[in-house]
Design a protein around this motif. Sequence first.
Motif, short mmCIF file in Angstrom:
data_model
loop_
_atom_site.label_atom_id
_atom_site.label_comp_id
_atom_site.label_asym_id
_atom_site.label_seq_id
_atom_site.Cartn_x
_atom_site.Cartn_y
_atom_site.Cartn_z
N TRP A 79 0.83 -1.20 0.00
CA TRP A 79 0.00 0.00 0.00
C TRP A 79 0.86 1.25 0.00
O TRP A 79 0.45 2.29 -0.51
N ALA A 126 -10.59 -17.01 7.57
CA ALA A 126 -11.35 -16.02 6.81
C ALA A 126 -12.84 -16.37 6.73
O ALA A 126 -13.69 -15.49 6.85
N ARG A 149 -14.49 -15.76 10.17
CA ARG A 149 -14.64 -14.32 10.36
C ARG A 149 -15.82 -13.79 9.56
O ARG A 149 -16.63 -13.00 10.05
N ALA A 150 -15.95 -14.26 8.33
CA ALA A 150 -17.07 -13.83 7.48
C ALA A 150 -18.40 -14.27 8.06
O ALA A 150 -19.39 -13.52 8.00
N LEU A 184 -19.42 -12.01 10.81
CA LEU A 184 -19.79 -10.69 10.30
C LEU A 184 -21.10 -10.74 9.53
O LEU A 184 -21.71 -9.71 9.28
N LEU A 222 -12.13 -4.61 13.30
CA LEU A 222 -11.61 -5.35 12.16
C LEU A 222 -10.85 -4.43 11.22
O LEU A 222 -11.16 -3.24 11.10
N ARG A 223 -9.90 -5.00 10.55
CA ARG A 223 -9.20 -4.35 9.47
C ARG A 223 -9.46 -5.18 8.22
O ARG A 223 -9.17 -6.38 8.21
N PRO A 224 -10.00 -4.58 7.17
CA PRO A 224 -10.40 -5.36 5.99
C PRO A 224 -9.23 -6.04 5.29
O PRO A 224 -9.43 -7.03 4.59
N TRP A 225 -8.01 -5.54 5.46
CA TRP A 225 -6.86 -6.15 4.80
C TRP A 225 -6.29 -7.33 5.58
O TRP A 225 -5.35 -7.97 5.13
N GLY A 283 -7.38 -10.98 6.95
CA GLY A 283 -8.47 -11.95 6.77
C GLY A 283 -8.81 -12.76 8.01
O GLY A 283 -9.91 -13.27 8.12
N SER A 324 -9.47 -8.40 14.58
CA SER A 324 -8.55 -8.82 13.52
C SER A 324 -7.18 -9.09 14.10
O SER A 324 -6.71 -8.39 15.01
#
Length: 171
Positions: A22, A104, A107-108, A111, A123-126, A128, A148
């Motif tokens: 990034w 992952a 976690r999904a 959520l 959470l941090r989206p980057w 998993g 996360s």
Amino acid sequence: MAPARTTATPRLTERLTVPWWWWPLGVALAAFAAAEIGLGAPGPRGWAPLAVLLPLTVGLLLWFSRLRLRLTEPEDGPEFEITFGNDRAHLPLSAIREVVALDASGRADLLGRYADPNAFVVLRPWIGTAVQIVLDDPADPTPYWLVSTRRPVQLAEALRDRLPAEAAQAR
């Protein structure tokens, strides 16, 4: 003289930074946008967008990376701490009933279809993977923390190892 070593497990600390790629991407996009904005402007007006957008991009990436997880052991007992810059969320280990390391898909699920609106979610989206920390505090309406982490198994084991004896027997 070296300090005496203790047999206690060292505290766990993790900073949830943005991915390394990034940084060059963000700086390149900021430089490109600054060049487009300042295109054709003479003198300092042509450089002003670069002087604004590059520090702004670096500051934004640092701000995204400010989240820190810590397992501390103060005098009144061990606690799990999440630090957001100057803000902190503390969770005494005596309030934890169970700790679950999530991949992952787990976690999904937490959520999505199994989500509880009263959960404390950081959470941090980057990242998993995550850890679900189920609470055992009747006075608190929060059923669990969802946090996360890049090392969910290590964090879960570190928390489990420090749980009070009553919670450890319930496992």
